[in-house]
Design an enzyme around this catalytic site. Structure first.
Site, PDB file in Angstrom:
ATOM      1  N   GLY A  69      51.283  23.321  78.669  1.00 53.99           N
ATOM      2  CA  GLY A  69      49.922  23.240  79.187  1.00 53.99           C
ATOM      3  C   GLY A  69      49.583  24.188  80.317  1.00 53.99           C
ATOM      4  O   GLY A  69      48.485  24.122  80.876  1.00 53.99           O
ATOM      5  N   GLN A  70      50.495  25.099  80.657  1.00 50.09           N
ATOM      6  CA  GLN A  70      50.188  26.050  81.719  1.00 50.09           C
ATOM      7  C   GLN A  70      49.032  26.943  81.261  1.00 50.09           C
ATOM      8  O   GLN A  70      48.851  27.210  80.077  1.00 50.09           O
ATOM      9  CB  GLN A  70      51.403  26.931  82.053  1.00 50.09           C
ATOM     10  CG  GLN A  70      52.572  26.193  82.618  1.00 50.09           C
ATOM     11  CD  GLN A  70      53.488  25.613  81.533  1.00 50.09           C
ATOM     12  OE1 GLN A  70      53.153  25.566  80.370  1.00 50.09           O
ATOM     13  NE2 GLN A  70      54.646  25.147  81.945  1.00 50.09           N
ATOM     14  N   GLU A  71      48.280  27.440  82.218  1.00 47.35           N
ATOM     15  CA  GLU A  71      47.089  28.246  81.911  1.00 47.35           C
ATOM     16  C   GLU A  71      47.408  29.406  80.967  1.00 47.35           C
ATOM     17  O   GLU A  71      46.676  29.651  80.008  1.00 47.35           O
ATOM     18  CB  GLU A  71      46.466  28.775  83.200  1.00 47.35           C
ATOM     19  CG  GLU A  71      45.156  29.483  82.980  1.00 47.35           C
ATOM     20  CD  GLU A  71      44.479  29.889  84.266  1.00 47.35           C
ATOM     21  OE1 GLU A  71      43.400  30.492  84.172  1.00 47.35           O
ATOM     22  OE2 GLU A  71      45.012  29.607  85.363  1.00 47.35           O
TER      23      GLU A  71
END
Length: 179
Positions: A69-71
């Site tokens: 879910g990191q950018e």
């Protein structure tokens, strides 16, 4: 007779359904995946890319893709959308500052052509933490009542204890049976 035949047939068929578990970093996606797989808490590190596991529950095979879910990873989520029947969006109920980002990502997903028929299960995770947002508050923040083209459900849960997780899967099973 039809019900009996249907039940017997289910023991011999191999039903497989693709689910994509998505959410911002640190929402609890991987913890939820491993609760389903092993029914215990597994200490994880941030997912860089994806994990995929087959979870069998009530004789139904779910292929669950847990996507980081990191950018920088969110830009590539759409590469996992093909043939997805259900999206599981995991929201950190304590992360008030980024609920708007979760909303943006949800609405981007809902607009994607590959997900036009996908159902959406939202897990309001970390309900065990004091002063967290309730499922109703998260529903309002994400504007869930505006979703008209997808079946959706929000479920309060705690990935660490497993509380609420199987109620979410129960909703998915009910959607599969109503097809």
């Amino acid at each position: 007779m039809g019900l009996l035949f249907s039940r017997l047939w289910s023991y011999f068929t191999h039903e497989e359904h693709k689910l994509v578990i998505i959410g911002l970093d640190n929402a609890g996606k991987t913890t939820i995946l491993y609760q389903f797989l092993m029914e215990e808490v597994v200490h994880t590190s941030p997912t860089l890319g994806s994990n995929v596991e087959e979870v069998v529950w009530k004789n139904i095979h779910f292929v669950m893709w847990d996507i980081g879910g990191q950018e920088s990873i969110r830009q590539g989520w759409q590469t996992y959308y093909a043939n997805t029947e259900f999206i599981i969006l995991v929201v950190d109920s304590t992360d008030r500052e980024r609920i708007g980002i979760s909303k943006e990502e949800l609405w981007k997903m809902l607009a994607h052509e590959d997900l036009r028929k996908a159902g959406v299960l939202i897990y309001a995770n970390k309900q065990d933490v004091k002063d967290c947002m309730t499922a109703a508050q998260i529903s309002k923040e994400l504007n869930l009542t505006a979703i008209k083209k997808h079946k959706w459900q929000i479920q309060a849960c705690c990935a660490l204890t497993g509380e609420g997780l199987y109620q979410g899967l129960e909703w998915i099973v009910s959607q599969l049976k109503s097809r």
